[in-house]
Scaffold this motif. Structure first.
Motif, PDB file in Angstrom:
ATOM      1  N   ASP A 110       0.833  -1.205   0.000  1.00 23.99           N
ATOM      2  CA  ASP A 110       0.000   0.000   0.000  1.00 23.99           C
ATOM      3  C   ASP A 110       0.869   1.256   0.000  1.00 23.99           C
ATOM      4  OD1 ASP A 110      -2.400  -1.485   0.082  1.00 23.99           O
ATOM      5  OD2 ASP A 110      -2.322  -1.585   2.276  1.00 23.99           O
ATOM      6  N   PHE A 111       1.875   1.279   0.872  1.00 21.77           N
ATOM      7  CA  PHE A 111       2.753   2.447   0.928  1.00 21.77           C
ATOM      8  C   PHE A 111       3.569   2.598  -0.357  1.00 21.77           C
ATOM      9  CE2 PHE A 111       2.268   2.199   5.649  1.00 21.77           C
ATOM     10  CZ  PHE A 111       1.763   3.480   5.828  1.00 21.77           C
ATOM     11  N   SER A 112       3.935   1.486  -0.998  1.00 21.80           N
ATOM     12  CA  SER A 112       4.726   1.576  -2.230  1.00 21.80           C
ATOM     13  C   SER A 112       3.911   2.206  -3.368  1.00 21.80           C
ATOM     14  CB  SER A 112       5.262   0.202  -2.640  1.00 21.80           C
ATOM     15  OG  SER A 112       4.219  -0.631  -3.077  1.00 21.80           O
ATOM     16  N   ARG A 113       2.586   2.060  -3.329  1.00 22.53           N
ATOM     17  CA  ARG A 113       1.748   2.725  -4.346  1.00 22.53           C
ATOM     18  C   ARG A 113       1.902   4.239  -4.260  1.00 22.53           C
ATOM     19  NH1 ARG A 113      -4.251   1.026  -4.783  1.00 22.53           N
ATOM     20  NH2 ARG A 113      -3.967   1.831  -6.891  1.00 22.53           N
ATOM     21  N   PHE A 114       2.006   4.755  -3.028  1.00 20.38           N
ATOM     22  CA  PHE A 114       2.162   6.193  -2.858  1.00 20.38           C
ATOM     23  C   PHE A 114       3.513   6.687  -3.379  1.00 20.38           C
ATOM     24  CE2 PHE A 114      -1.240   5.520   0.293  1.00 20.38           C
ATOM     25  CZ  PHE A 114      -2.114   6.541  -0.090  1.00 20.38           C
ATOM     26  N   GLU A 115       4.504   5.818  -3.417  1.00 19.12           N
ATOM     27  CA  GLU A 115       5.808   6.209  -3.951  1.00 19.12           C
ATOM     28  C   GLU A 115       5.772   6.431  -5.453  1.00 19.12           C
ATOM     29  OE1 GLU A 115       8.663   3.303  -2.689  1.00 19.12           O
ATOM     30  OE2 GLU A 115       8.262   3.657  -0.572  1.00 19.12           O
ATOM     31  N   GLN A 116       4.724   5.980  -6.108  1.00 19.39           N
ATOM     32  CA  GLN A 116       4.593   6.145  -7.561  1.00 19.39           C
ATOM     33  C   GLN A 116       4.100   7.530  -7.956  1.00 19.39           C
ATOM     34  OE1 GLN A 116       2.131   3.031  -9.168  1.00 19.39           O
ATOM     35  NE2 GLN A 116       3.094   1.466  -7.899  1.00 19.39           N
ATOM     36  N   VAL A 117       3.679   8.332  -6.986  1.00 16.90           N
ATOM     37  CA  VAL A 117       3.145   9.655  -7.309  1.00 16.90           C
ATOM     38  C   VAL A 117       3.939  10.755  -6.610  1.00 16.90           C
ATOM     39  CG1 VAL A 117       0.788   8.843  -7.749  1.00 16.90           C
ATOM     40  CG2 VAL A 117       1.430   9.582  -5.457  1.00 16.90           C
TER      41      VAL A 117
END
Length: 157
Positions: A86-93
């Motif tokens: 979940d946290f890695s998804r935020f690293e994409q933006v």
């Protein structure tokens, strides 16, 4: 009955000698103190909300989603824990803009803040705009404000 004395300029100045006048003055003073205390508490609570919202928006703007997660209501964190994925998804933006659009009272003492976030997908370099309503709840026991969750940049996808 009111006795009259004179001030230092020689002007008449009424004094309170009757018990009912003294009682009325004390009552008015007590009411003023109670209302001032209530206003001070409301102002303190409002200032705390402003500080919490500023800290939350700063964490989002700077990409500190783990820091922002610590400001999410503990009941929400327990019910829907975030994983590393979940946290890695935020690293994409990359958040490029975070704006307040409206602030309003919500149900049951909550505060709502409508925000607009502009972000860029780091992989595709595409930019988009997302609207999100933050729901803030005051926890009297912890004496802090909690937000109901992180922004959903993927609109549930």
């Amino acid at each position: 009955m009111t006795a009259v004395s004179h001030n230092r300029h020689g002007l008449p100045m009424p004094t309170m000698t009757s018990p009912s006048m003294r009682f009325m003055a004390r009552l008015l003073m007590a009411l003023w103190l109670v209302s001032a205390t209530g206003v001070a508490f409301a102002d303190k609570k409002r200032n705390e909300l402003d500080r919490s919202q500023y800290a939350f928006s700063a964490a989002i703007r700077w990409g500190d989603f783990e820091g922002a997660w610590t400001m999410v209501d503990p009941a929400v964190r327990k019910a829907t824990p975030m994983t590393e994925v979940d946290f890695s998804r935020f690293e994409q933006v990359q958040v490029t803009s975070y704006r307040d659009l409206a602030v309003m009272p919500g149900p049951e003492g909550t505060q709502l803040r409508e925000i607009q976030i502009e972000l860029v997908n780091r992989n595709t370099l595409s930019q988009r705009r997302v609207r999100f309503t933050e729901i803030w709840r005051y926890d009297a026991e912890a004496k802090t404000w909690w937000v109901a969750g992180l922004p959903d940049f993927w609109q549930g996808k």
